[in-house]
Design an enzyme around this catalytic site. Structure first.
Site, mmCIF file in Angstrom:
data_model
loop_
_atom_site.group_PDB
_atom_site.id
_atom_site.type_symbol
_atom_site.label_atom_id
_atom_site.label_comp_id
_atom_site.label_asym_id
_atom_site.label_seq_id
_atom_site.Cartn_x
_atom_site.Cartn_y
_atom_site.Cartn_z
ATOM 1 N N GLU A 168 40.158 -32.340 -69.737
ATOM 2 C CA GLU A 168 40.007 -32.558 -68.082
ATOM 3 C C GLU A 168 41.147 -32.223 -67.177
ATOM 4 O O GLU A 168 41.849 -32.853 -66.686
ATOM 5 C CB GLU A 168 39.749 -33.944 -67.814
ATOM 6 C CG GLU A 168 38.499 -34.531 -68.488
ATOM 7 C CD GLU A 168 38.332 -35.946 -68.420
ATOM 8 O OE1 GLU A 168 39.005 -36.676 -67.804
ATOM 9 O OE2 GLU A 168 37.393 -36.460 -69.134
ATOM 10 N N ASN A 189 38.080 -29.368 -73.595
ATOM 11 C CA ASN A 189 36.792 -30.420 -73.084
ATOM 12 C C ASN A 189 36.900 -30.805 -71.687
ATOM 13 O O ASN A 189 37.994 -31.049 -71.177
ATOM 14 C CB ASN A 189 37.057 -31.498 -74.006
ATOM 15 C CG ASN A 189 35.903 -32.411 -74.197
ATOM 16 O OD1 ASN A 189 34.842 -31.803 -74.298
ATOM 17 N ND2 ASN A 189 36.208 -33.676 -74.180
ATOM 18 N N HIS A 215 27.809 -36.197 -69.890
ATOM 19 C CA HIS A 215 28.002 -37.294 -68.925
ATOM 20 C C HIS A 215 27.207 -37.173 -67.991
ATOM 21 O O HIS A 215 27.535 -36.922 -66.800
ATOM 22 C CB HIS A 215 29.376 -37.807 -68.617
ATOM 23 C CG HIS A 215 30.362 -38.156 -69.788
ATOM 24 N ND1 HIS A 215 29.853 -39.310 -70.551
ATOM 25 C CD2 HIS A 215 31.420 -37.730 -70.415
ATOM 26 C CE1 HIS A 215 30.761 -39.515 -71.528
ATOM 27 N NE2 HIS A 215 31.616 -38.645 -71.286
ATOM 28 N N GLU A 272 30.082 -35.184 -75.446
ATOM 29 C CA GLU A 272 30.132 -36.520 -74.927
ATOM 30 C C GLU A 272 28.755 -36.810 -74.215
ATOM 31 O O GLU A 272 28.779 -37.117 -73.006
ATOM 32 C CB GLU A 272 31.117 -36.919 -73.893
ATOM 33 C CG GLU A 272 32.721 -36.463 -74.430
ATOM 34 C CD GLU A 272 33.676 -36.702 -73.758
ATOM 35 O OE1 GLU A 272 33.722 -37.583 -72.856
ATOM 36 O OE2 GLU A 272 34.788 -36.172 -73.983
ATOM 37 N N ASP A 291 25.611 -38.383 -72.519
ATOM 38 C CA ASP A 291 25.033 -39.681 -72.446
ATOM 39 C C ASP A 291 24.297 -39.183 -71.105
ATOM 40 O O ASP A 291 24.893 -38.446 -70.423
ATOM 41 C CB ASP A 291 25.462 -40.870 -72.212
ATOM 42 C CG ASP A 291 27.135 -40.700 -71.504
ATOM 43 O OD1 ASP A 291 27.195 -40.039 -70.834
ATOM 44 O OD2 ASP A 291 27.975 -41.467 -71.869
#
Ligand code: G3I
Length: 359
Positions: A153, A197, A232, A261, A263
């Site tokens: 990030e 990432n 995400h 990641e 979801d």
């Protein structure tokens, strides 16, 4: 080789199913496409979580246990115990282990950037500390962790800024900290895969910034091997077009692409939003909502299968809805239902949409 699981837990897995046949294993279903991973904490290496991990997943990520704040307590004290439990579990069950994460503005203690008097280190001093830290960690996990999210990030949301600038890494070192992290990681262990990432990479503005940064790094000979698209996502943002476009663009750089990641929140888009404005009401998990989530997962996995030659891993950020950062973090106390298994460890409609497809 990895199915070392107790009879009782096996029975739970095989009977916790509304259908007559046993529950298929995600990892076996996706064996010819890509490894399927889950991010967990050491407390999930037991009971039903561990049963699901062993049955369905071929890769493990530490949700928090390998972050800087968990790994180093002071310049004199490292704390690898929690991370080691995860690595031991992965090895015992024949799973790959991903490392998350070496350099991030979050979950890094404030003292890390400062000297013993509390003054900010100089750029050279902070880069040296970063190098020392990366070497300690990679030396420790040598041969046991195949890939690391080296920098997490670093790119700003929106179009006003390119890099995230209001963070200590940038304030002290400028953008150079990003490249240096990869150089130090590679010199510490040239055998591991090094990832950049970030989240919201289906968003063309952020996607293109990451593309540009990674392209420049490759052109300059910086050792970078992959881009982690965190995921995400929400019911409303990810779709066949924006996901395909991002995977194609990143893969065109010749690097690996992983979904790191995954979801899918049932609430509105939340990246870069003022959290106080986000809806606080808890949605009931109705059959309609379950279907919307299932349809979205089906759309996402259709793309991932189609693009599987460009994808070397898909990791869920959690195992069941019982423990998901989305139920407490974006809006405190708001229950979300972003994963494939519900809070009672049962496979959801979304699970079946992911495993039931025609080759
Ligand atoms: O362990 C302590 C506990 O002792 C304490 O009582 C409790 C009180 O708040 O906090 C617990 O720590 C929390 C930790 O999660 C473990 O649950 C931290 O407060 C909380 O900040 C931390 O949140 C993590 C978050 O990163 C921090 O940014 C989430 O679990 C984790 O899922 C999340 O993961 C990030 C990825 O690393 C990077 N990408 C985005 C993703 C989601 O935010």
């Amino acid at each position: 080789m990895k199915k070392n699981i107790s009879l009782a837990l096996t029975l739970v897995i095989l009977t916790a199913c509304h259908k007559e046949a046993p529950i298929p294993s995600l990892e076996e279903r996706y064996e010819k496409y890509f490894p399927i991973g889950a991010a967990v904490g050491q407390k999930q290496l037991q009971g039903l979580d561990s049963a699901l991990l062993i049955h369905h997943f071929s890769s493990l990520t530490a949700e928090n246990d390998m972050k800087v704040s968990r790994t180093i307590k002071s310049m004199q004290e490292f704390s690898f115990t929690a991370g080691e439990h995860l690595v031991d579990f992965a090895e015992r069950h024949g799973m790959q282990m991903r490392g998350h994460t070496l350099v991030w503005y979050h979950q890094t203690p404030g003292w890390f950037y400062r000297d013993s008097l509390g003054h900010y280190l100089s750029k050279e001093q902070l880069l040296q500390r970063m190098r020392w830290y990366i070497h300690q960690v990679l030396d420790h996990y040598r041969g046991r962790v195949y890939a690391w999210d080296v920098v997490n990030e670093a790119i700003a949301d929106g179009s006003a800024m390119f890099y995230r600038q209001n963070i200590d890494w940038y304030r002290v070192c400028g953008q150079e900290y990003i490249k240096k992290a990869f150089v130090y990681a590679h010199e510490a262990d040239p055998t591991i895969k090094l990832f950049y990432n970030d989240y919201d990479l289906i968003n063309p503005v952020k996607r293109d910034k990451v593309y540009k940064m990674v392209k420049k790094m490759i052109d300059e000979g910086i050792p970078i091997h992959g881009i982690g698209m965190q995921g995400h996502w929400t019911l409303e943002d990810v779709n066949e077009q924006n996901l395909s476009a991002a995977i194609d663009l990143f893969a065109s750089l010749g690097v690996e692409v992983q979904i790191t990641e995954l979801d899918i929140s049932v609430y509105p888009y939340y990246h870069n939003m003022d959290r106080s404005t986000l809806p606080k009401e808890v949605k009931p998990y109705t059959p309609e909502l379950a279907k919307q989530l299932a349809d979205k997962y089906e759309e996402v996995f259709q793309v991932l299968r189609k693009k599987s030659e460009k994808i070397t891993g898909v990791t869920f950020w959690g195992v069941t809805d019982k423990k998901t950062w989305l139920s407490n973090y974006v809006v405190k106390g708001r229950t979300d239902y972003p994963l494939l298994f519900d809070s009672l460890y049962q496979p959801k409609e979304a699970f079946w949409k992911v495993v039931e497809f025609v080759e």
